[in-house]
Design an enzyme around this catalytic site. Structure first.
Site, PDB file in Angstrom:
ATOM      1  CB  ILE A 171      -0.948   0.009   1.219  1.00 30.85           C
ATOM      2  CG1 ILE A 171      -0.140   0.040   2.525  1.00 30.85           C
ATOM      3  CG2 ILE A 171      -1.855  -1.227   1.196  1.00 30.85           C
ATOM      4  CD1 ILE A 171      -0.990   0.338   3.754  1.00 30.85           C
ATOM      5  CB  CYS A 172       0.113   4.812  -0.665  1.00 25.99           C
ATOM      6  SG  CYS A 172      -0.413   4.628  -2.382  1.00 25.99           S
ATOM      7  N   PRO A 173       2.715   4.542   1.359  1.00 30.93           N
ATOM      8  CG  PRO A 173       4.540   5.697   2.340  1.00 30.93           C
ATOM      9  CD  PRO A 173       3.304   4.880   2.670  1.00 30.93           C
ATOM     10  CE1 TYR A 174       6.816   2.211   3.951  1.00 30.68           C
ATOM     11  CE2 TYR A 174       4.565   1.494   4.352  1.00 30.68           C
ATOM     12  CZ  TYR A 174       5.727   2.114   4.786  1.00 30.68           C
ATOM     13  OH  TYR A 174       5.788   2.648   6.047  1.00 30.68           O
TER      14      TYR A 174
END
Lengths: 268, 82
Positions: free
Chosen positions: B17-20
């Site tokens: 998921i964000c920000p990864y």
């Protein structure tokens, strides 16, 4: 860049997504070596934020032990480390925050006899000392060694920051050629300091260090930044390089480290 | 949008998921040469919008954004600048 661990990807994600940092910049931070003079009001926040940022090697030199009167502003120490060497206290705090960081704790006094040997393996020097003899010693040594120096000072409600790039910009002696006479310098008895002030000034110093490592933005070269906490003002003063400066000028008269008089009382 | 781009590198960031999502995509792009194309397979819907926008903000070129099934998207980004 896949050599980051999953923990590092999470820890540094807010850096990596910045265009000015990225994975490459984060690697630079992890490979950087910074030498901090003093583990007090300024050294604590500088080291704390550099450790959080992942600056891989941080050395700190300070000869004092933690006292209760330090805790009003020296945020790396605590009641648990009262009486312990400040550098050990700070090392434990920084390494607890970020195990990626190797903190080298030097419990001794910086002097003309050891400074050149200490700073030679480091990329950047930070001055968080509280006295003029040390300030001039560190300036002269960094000019002679060609090491970038981020210098900070605090008193009462006012702080100063400047960044010295030897051979390129000004040095501390371009600004103030000689140490002020001892009587003109406020001693610790006369000089209080608002506890948060070193946090602001140390934060600015840490920011300068990170920009130097990353090679991004502008630093306080040929400039002195003055922060007034009571008025909430920031003022930048131009500090041109002095061609007749005794240490960094064309014909320097100071070509080796001097006997820096250490008669000033050390603030605690 | 250009079609039938042959990517020079592919990454699968399904499950992230964000920000990864962007962290992984950015690190992959950093390791590539200017002119090369990166294909990204992902299943986090927000990233199908945020990665293309962020890549463009960073000066890269978005060649493709395609929903390939109920859960997955494929993006193709060409590296335009370091």
């Amino acid at each position: 860049m896949s050599e980051f661990t999953e923990d590092q990807l999470q820890r540094y994600s807010r850096h990596i997504i910045l265009p000015e940092v990225g994975g490459k910049g984060q690697k630079k931070l992890l490979n950087a070596k910074v030498f901090i003079i003093g583990a007090g009001g300024l050294g604590c926040p500088v080291g704390y934020y550099l450790a959080a940022a992942g600056v891989g090697t941080i050395a700190m030199i300070d000869n004092d032990e933690v006292e209760l009167s330090n805790l009003q502003r020296q945020i790396a120490h605590s009641v648990k480390t009262l009486g312990k060497p400040k550098v050990e206290s700070a090392k434990n705090t920084f390494e607890s925050l970020n195990p990626d960081v190797n903190v080298i704790a030097l419990k001794q006094r910086i002097s003309k006899n050891n400074i050149m040997e200490f700073i030679k393996d480091y990329d950047i020097v930070v001055d968080g000392s509280d006295n003029f003899p040390t300030r001039y010693l560190v300036n002269d040594a960094c000019v002679m060694a060609g090491k970038p120096l981020v210098s900070g000072a605090i008193l009462r409600f006012e702080g100063q920051v400047t960044t010295i790039i030897p051979g390129d910009g000004h040095c501390y002696r371009c600004l103030f050629e000689e140490m002020p006479p001892a009587g003109l310098v406020p001693s610790c008895q006369e000089a209080g300091v608002l506890g948060v002030l070193p946090g602001v000034v140390g934060g600015l110093q840490a920011t300068e260090v990170l920009k130097l490592i990353l090679g991004k933005g502008d630093v306080l070269k040929n400039e002195l930044l003055i922060y007034n906490a009571l008025k909430t003002t920031f003022r930048k003063v131009k500090v041109p390089k002095n061609p007749d400066c005794p240490v960094c000028g064309k014909n320097p008269t100071i070509t080796e480290l001097l006997d820096y008089d250490a008669e000033y009382c050390t603030m605690r | 949008m250009e079609e039938d781009i042959k990517p020079d590198k592919k990454i699968n960031i399904k499950g992230l998921i964000c920000p990864y999502t962007f962290v992984k995509a950015k690190l992959a792009i950093e390791d590539m040469e200017v002119g090369e194309a990166l294909e990204i397979l992902l299943d986090y819907e927000e990233a199908s919008r945020s990665i293309p926008k962020s890549m463009e903000d960073h000066g890269q070129k978005v060649l493709k954004v395609e929903k390939i099934n109920d859960t997955d998207w494929v993006l193709v980004i060409r590296k335009e600048k370091e």
